[in-house]
Write an enzyme that holds these catalytic residues in place. Structure first.
Site, PDB file in Angstrom:
ATOM      1  N   ASP A  13       0.814  -1.217   0.000  1.00 39.86           N
ATOM      2  CA  ASP A  13       0.000   0.000   0.000  1.00 39.86           C
ATOM      3  C   ASP A  13       0.849   1.270   0.000  1.00 39.86           C
ATOM      4  O   ASP A  13       0.447   2.288   0.560  1.00 39.86           O
ATOM      5  CB  ASP A  13      -0.950   0.041   1.216  1.00 39.86           C
ATOM      6  CG  ASP A  13      -1.800  -1.200   1.312  1.00 39.86           C
ATOM      7  OD1 ASP A  13      -2.262  -1.663   0.247  1.00 39.86           O
ATOM      8  OD2 ASP A  13      -1.984  -1.720   2.417  1.00 39.86           O
ATOM      9  N   LYS A  18       0.282   4.695  -8.771  1.00 39.20           N
ATOM     10  CA  LYS A  18       0.613   6.025  -9.304  1.00 39.20           C
ATOM     11  C   LYS A  18       2.036   6.067  -9.884  1.00 39.20           C
ATOM     12  O   LYS A  18       2.256   6.605 -10.959  1.00 39.20           O
ATOM     13  CB  LYS A  18       0.489   7.056  -8.184  1.00 39.20           C
ATOM     14  CG  LYS A  18       0.973   8.414  -8.623  1.00 39.20           C
ATOM     15  CD  LYS A  18       0.834   9.454  -7.569  1.00 39.20           C
ATOM     16  CE  LYS A  18       1.659  10.661  -7.997  1.00 39.20           C
ATOM     17  NZ  LYS A  18       1.483  11.785  -7.123  1.00 39.20           N
ATOM     18  N   ASN A  38      -5.089  -9.824  -4.473  1.00 40.50           N
ATOM     19  CA  ASN A  38      -4.903  -9.252  -3.125  1.00 40.50           C
ATOM     20  C   ASN A  38      -4.375  -7.819  -3.214  1.00 40.50           C
ATOM     21  O   ASN A  38      -4.504  -7.044  -2.270  1.00 40.50           O
ATOM     22  CB  ASN A  38      -3.966 -10.125  -2.264  1.00 40.50           C
ATOM     23  CG  ASN A  38      -2.695 -10.552  -2.975  1.00 40.50           C
ATOM     24  OD1 ASN A  38      -2.554 -10.353  -4.164  1.00 40.50           O
ATOM     25  ND2 ASN A  38      -1.785 -11.158  -2.237  1.00 40.50           N
ATOM     26  N   ALA A  39      -3.776  -7.468  -4.338  1.00 38.87           N
ATOM     27  CA  ALA A  39      -3.246  -6.112  -4.522  1.00 38.87           C
ATOM     28  C   ALA A  39      -4.370  -5.141  -4.864  1.00 38.87           C
ATOM     29  O   ALA A  39      -5.422  -5.541  -5.355  1.00 38.87           O
ATOM     30  CB  ALA A  39      -2.223  -6.119  -5.654  1.00 38.87           C
ATOM     31  N   GLY A  40      -4.139  -3.880  -4.575  1.00 32.59           N
ATOM     32  CA  GLY A  40      -5.088  -2.838  -4.978  1.00 32.59           C
ATOM     33  C   GLY A  40      -4.278  -1.617  -5.373  1.00 32.59           C
ATOM     34  O   GLY A  40      -3.798  -0.902  -4.514  1.00 32.59           O
ATOM     35  N   HIS A  41      -4.069  -1.438  -6.664  1.00 34.55           N
ATOM     36  CA  HIS A  41      -3.215  -0.346  -7.129  1.00 34.55           C
ATOM     37  C   HIS A  41      -4.076   0.772  -7.722  1.00 34.55           C
ATOM     38  O   HIS A  41      -4.782   0.565  -8.699  1.00 34.55           O
ATOM     39  CB  HIS A  41      -2.200  -0.862  -8.163  1.00 34.55           C
ATOM     40  CG  HIS A  41      -1.218  -1.843  -7.565  1.00 34.55           C
ATOM     41  ND1 HIS A  41      -0.300  -2.534  -8.289  1.00 34.55           N
ATOM     42  CD2 HIS A  41      -1.033  -2.226  -6.270  1.00 34.55           C
ATOM     43  CE1 HIS A  41       0.417  -3.305  -7.475  1.00 34.55           C
ATOM     44  NE2 HIS A  41      -0.024  -3.137  -6.252  1.00 34.55           N
ATOM     45  N   GLN A 222       2.100  -5.951  -3.091  1.00 36.22           N
ATOM     46  CA  GLN A 222       2.354  -6.105  -1.652  1.00 36.22           C
ATOM     47  C   GLN A 222       3.693  -5.412  -1.323  1.00 36.22           C
ATOM     48  O   GLN A 222       4.063  -4.482  -2.006  1.00 36.22           O
ATOM     49  CB  GLN A 222       2.366  -7.576  -1.218  1.00 36.22           C
ATOM     50  CG  GLN A 222       1.012  -8.252  -1.260  1.00 36.22           C
ATOM     51  CD  GLN A 222       0.612  -8.685  -2.658  1.00 36.22           C
ATOM     52  OE1 GLN A 222       1.355  -9.361  -3.327  1.00 36.22           O
ATOM     53  NE2 GLN A 222      -0.561  -8.303  -3.089  1.00 36.22           N
ATOM     54  N   THR A 298      -8.388  -2.840  -1.514  1.00 30.87           N
ATOM     55  CA  THR A 298      -8.998  -4.122  -1.884  1.00 30.87           C
ATOM     56  C   THR A 298     -10.119  -4.504  -0.934  1.00 30.87           C
ATOM     57  O   THR A 298     -11.181  -4.937  -1.356  1.00 30.87           O
ATOM     58  CB  THR A 298      -7.909  -5.233  -1.900  1.00 30.87           C
ATOM     59  OG1 THR A 298      -6.923  -4.860  -2.854  1.00 30.87           O
ATOM     60  CG2 THR A 298      -8.484  -6.581  -2.272  1.00 30.87           C
ATOM     61  N   GLY A 300     -11.099  -2.441   1.949  1.00 29.30           N
ATOM     62  CA  GLY A 300     -11.707  -1.310   2.647  1.00 29.30           C
ATOM     63  C   GLY A 300     -11.367  -1.271   4.134  1.00 29.30           C
ATOM     64  O   GLY A 300     -11.835  -0.404   4.871  1.00 29.30           O
ATOM     65  N   ARG A 301     -10.517  -2.211   4.589  1.00 26.40           N
ATOM     66  CA  ARG A 301     -10.175  -2.239   6.016  1.00 26.40           C
ATOM     67  C   ARG A 301      -9.334  -1.024   6.390  1.00 26.40           C
ATOM     68  O   ARG A 301      -8.459  -0.608   5.619  1.00 26.40           O
ATOM     69  CB  ARG A 301      -9.321  -3.485   6.331  1.00 26.40           C
ATOM     70  CG  ARG A 301     -10.079  -4.780   6.231  1.00 26.40           C
ATOM     71  CD  ARG A 301      -9.176  -5.957   6.569  1.00 26.40           C
ATOM     72  NE  ARG A 301      -8.200  -6.221   5.509  1.00 26.40           N
ATOM     73  CZ  ARG A 301      -7.302  -7.194   5.563  1.00 26.40           C
ATOM     74  NH1 ARG A 301      -7.215  -7.968   6.620  1.00 26.40           N
ATOM     75  NH2 ARG A 301      -6.487  -7.409   4.565  1.00 26.40           N
ATOM     76  N   ARG A 303      -6.306   0.901   7.741  1.00 23.10           N
ATOM     77  CA  ARG A 303      -4.919   0.448   7.885  1.00 23.10           C
ATOM     78  C   ARG A 303      -4.356   0.896   9.226  1.00 23.10           C
ATOM     79  O   ARG A 303      -4.711   1.961   9.718  1.00 23.10           O
ATOM     80  CB  ARG A 303      -4.061   1.035   6.756  1.00 23.10           C
ATOM     81  CG  ARG A 303      -4.466   0.525   5.401  1.00 23.10           C
ATOM     82  CD  ARG A 303      -3.591   1.124   4.291  1.00 23.10           C
ATOM     83  NE  ARG A 303      -4.088   0.707   2.986  1.00 23.10           N
ATOM     84  CZ  ARG A 303      -4.182   1.497   1.919  1.00 23.10           C
ATOM     85  NH1 ARG A 303      -3.806   2.759   2.004  1.00 23.10           N
ATOM     86  NH2 ARG A 303      -4.655   1.033   0.785  1.00 23.10           N
TER      87      ARG A 303
HETATM   88  P1  IMP Z   1      -3.113 -12.634   1.411  1.00 19.95           P
HETATM   89  O1  IMP Z   1      -2.072 -12.105   0.498  1.00 19.95           O
HETATM   90  O2  IMP Z   1      -4.514 -12.292   0.996  1.00 19.95           O
HETATM   91  O3  IMP Z   1      -2.926 -14.095   1.684  1.00 19.95           O
HETATM   92  O4  IMP Z   1      -2.923 -11.919   2.847  1.00 19.95           O
HETATM   93  C1  IMP Z   1      -1.767 -12.126   3.644  1.00 19.95           C
HETATM   94  C2  IMP Z   1      -1.353 -10.837   4.348  1.00 19.95           C
HETATM   95  O5  IMP Z   1      -0.857  -9.912   3.397  1.00 19.95           O
HETATM   96  C3  IMP Z   1      -2.481 -10.128   5.068  1.00 19.95           C
HETATM   97  O6  IMP Z   1      -1.953  -9.500   6.226  1.00 19.95           O
HETATM   98  C4  IMP Z   1      -2.937  -9.060   4.073  1.00 19.95           C
HETATM   99  O7  IMP Z   1      -3.546  -7.968   4.710  1.00 19.95           O
HETATM  100  C5  IMP Z   1      -1.587  -8.691   3.456  1.00 19.95           C
HETATM  101  N1  IMP Z   1      -1.713  -8.182   2.086  1.00 19.95           N
HETATM  102  C6  IMP Z   1      -1.965  -8.899   0.981  1.00 19.95           C
HETATM  103  N2  IMP Z   1      -1.976  -8.113  -0.099  1.00 19.95           N
HETATM  104  C7  IMP Z   1      -1.722  -6.874   0.328  1.00 19.95           C
HETATM  105  C8  IMP Z   1      -1.566  -5.628  -0.342  1.00 19.95           C
HETATM  106  O8  IMP Z   1      -1.650  -5.506  -1.560  1.00 19.95           O
HETATM  107  N3  IMP Z   1      -1.298  -4.560   0.456  1.00 19.95           N
HETATM  108  C9  IMP Z   1      -1.139  -4.666   1.797  1.00 19.95           C
HETATM  109  N4  IMP Z   1      -1.268  -5.813   2.454  1.00 19.95           N
HETATM  110  C10 IMP Z   1      -1.540  -6.921   1.730  1.00 19.95           C
END
Ligand code: IMP
Length: 422
Positions: A13, A18, A38-41, A222, A298, A300-301, A303
């Site tokens: 994050d 950008k 799992n990424a959110g760009h 990540q 991704t 909305g939690r 941080r």
């Molecule tokens: P997973 O990748 O969904 O298995 O999650 C494993 C850990 O990595 C968790 O603590 C997630 O919150 C964190 N995580 C996964 N992808 C991201 C990301 O893109 N940004 C920040 N944290 C991430």
């Protein structure tokens, strides 16, 4: 020609979308090498805000090839949704997206197993629930479904059914999972047929472009501290998020990568569980969260927020072999009279500067801070380093000293132009 990589230097994050978007300006390929949805760009195109999860951030540049490399775990349902979202904004993605034949495929079974496992373990890791871990487990267990498997729908349907059966047999999913996943299976098969058209030999593509001397950008996802080997295990993701993953995840040796740019926020954030030495639980933490709009792109939690960790910064520079640092969200610190920076950890009465020494018991360390003077004026949109307030220049030089790496890019706002190059 330059082959550059952008790597998250903290817990993800850091604002990769950008920076990748900016650096992809004269680039023919943007390639991702690990992770998945799992990424959110977040990328801005004028006033338009686009959040990408799997498609590399070069997609808003016409003619830029976007590779989802073999080290990724690709979710066809999410990918099709994302393509539709991008196209709904008037971008034509035809011929631009390439999925590696040997990338592993996330199915509804993997997602259900991820969610069920987390629920059974009281949300132990705090995963994104996108099926990342279970898909990598299958990969390393040599029972995965890969891009190439999408080309044969009948075989794929059989494999999917077998996967579901085995998840039920092993107790990962309940008996009624068959009914629960029925609709998702249909959607998966529809999307898989469409994603099959994007599957190709991305290894050849990337090497052809490299040999032709084109610019290539590699987009990490990540962050280094979430790397399965070098991160805060077990509170990590299941892939090699550091630069080391580039070789395996794209088949492009790191000897070819000239610039490895680490992205670090001017402070630190983390989502999910796990140790975080500089985490703040006070008003400053809340202020960072509010001003920095620190809510997951991704999930909305909210941080977790804290001061810049110079010990982690140096570790990250070493793990990745950073040639440069891009410092993001400097403007968020415009509103702090005093800024703390962690310069060492205290553990068992000892001062530690090597993160590797305490990575296995990071929850026991206490940060040792040095206080820096804030600048209390806006940095947003300033184009030259020399024009930044003196205290901001000093802060940046101070971080460079801690990381022993030059900060050559500074982001001062979310907009495409709110960036300073040195
Ligand atoms: P997973 O990748 O969904 O298995 O999650 C494993 C850990 O990595 C968790 O603590 C997630 O919150 C964190 N995580 C996964 N992808 C991201 C990301 O893109 N940004 C920040 N944290 C991430």
């Amino acid at each position: 020609m330059t082959i550059s990589a952008i790597i998250g230097g903290q817990w993800g994050d850091e604002g990769k979308g950008k920076i990748v978007d900016l650096l992809s300006k004269d680039t023919k390929i943007v390639a991702r090498y690990q992770g998945g949805a799992n990424a959110g760009h977040t990328v801005y195109h004028g006033d338009l805000k686009v959040v990408l999860h799997q498609i590399p951030s070069g997609i808003l540049r016409s003619g830029c090839h976007c590779i989802l490399g073999n080290g990724m775990v690709v979710d066809p349902i999410g990918l099709i949704e994302e393509i539709e979202m991008v196209e709904s904004h008037g971008f034509d993605t035809t011929g631009q997206i390439h999925v590696a034949m040997n990338a592993h495929i996330v199915t509804p079974v993997h997602k259900a197993v991820d969610v069920a496992t987390e629920a059974a373990n009281n949300n132990r890791i705090g995963t994104t629930g996108r099926g990342i871990g279970p898909t990598y487990v299958d990969k390393y267990d040599r029972v995965g479904i890969r891009g190439i498997d999408l080309l044969d729908a009948n075989r794929l349907r059989e494999k999917l059914a077998a996967k579901l059966e085995s998840a039920i047999q092993s107790g990962h999913l309940p008996q009624d999972a068959k009914d629960q996943l029925k609709e998702q299976f249909k959607t998966f098969m529809d999307c898989a047929t469409r994603v099959a058209l994007l599957v190709s030999d991305t290894f050849a593509l990337i090497h052809e472009f490299a040999e032709r001397g084109e610019n290539i950008l590699i987009e990490g996802a990540q962050g280094t501290l979430l790397d399965v080997d070098h991160g805060t295990y077990p509170f990590v993701t299941s892939s090699s998020a550091s630069s080391a993953g580039i070789s395996t995840g794209l088949g492009l040796p790191t000897t070819k990568v000239e610039k490895i740019i680490g992205l670090l926020k001017a402070y630190t954030t983390r989502v999910g569980t796990g140790p975080f030495p500089t985490e703040l639980f006070d008003d400053d933490g809340q202020k960072l969260r509010d001003l920095g709009q620190e809510y997951g792109a991704t999930t909305g939690r909210p941080r977790r927020c804290g001061w810049f960790d110079g010990v982690a910064g140096l570790y990250s520079a070493r793990v990745n072999g950073l040639t440069d640092v891009a410092l993001t969200k400097l403007d968020i610190l415009d509103h702090f009279e005093e800024i703390n920076v962690c310069v060492a950890y205290k553990v068992d009465g000892k001062e530690i500067k090597n993160m590797s020494e305490v990575l296995h018991r990071l929850e026991n360390v206490e940060p040792i801070y040095e206080s820096q003077k804030g600048w209390m004026s806006t940095t947003t949109g300033i184009e030259k380093f020399e024009e930044l307030p003196q205290a901001a220049q000093d802060y940046i030089s101070y971080l460079e000293g801690l990381m022993r790496t030059r900060i050559s890019i500074i982001s001062t706002g979310p907009g495409r132009d709110e960036i300073l190059l040195r």
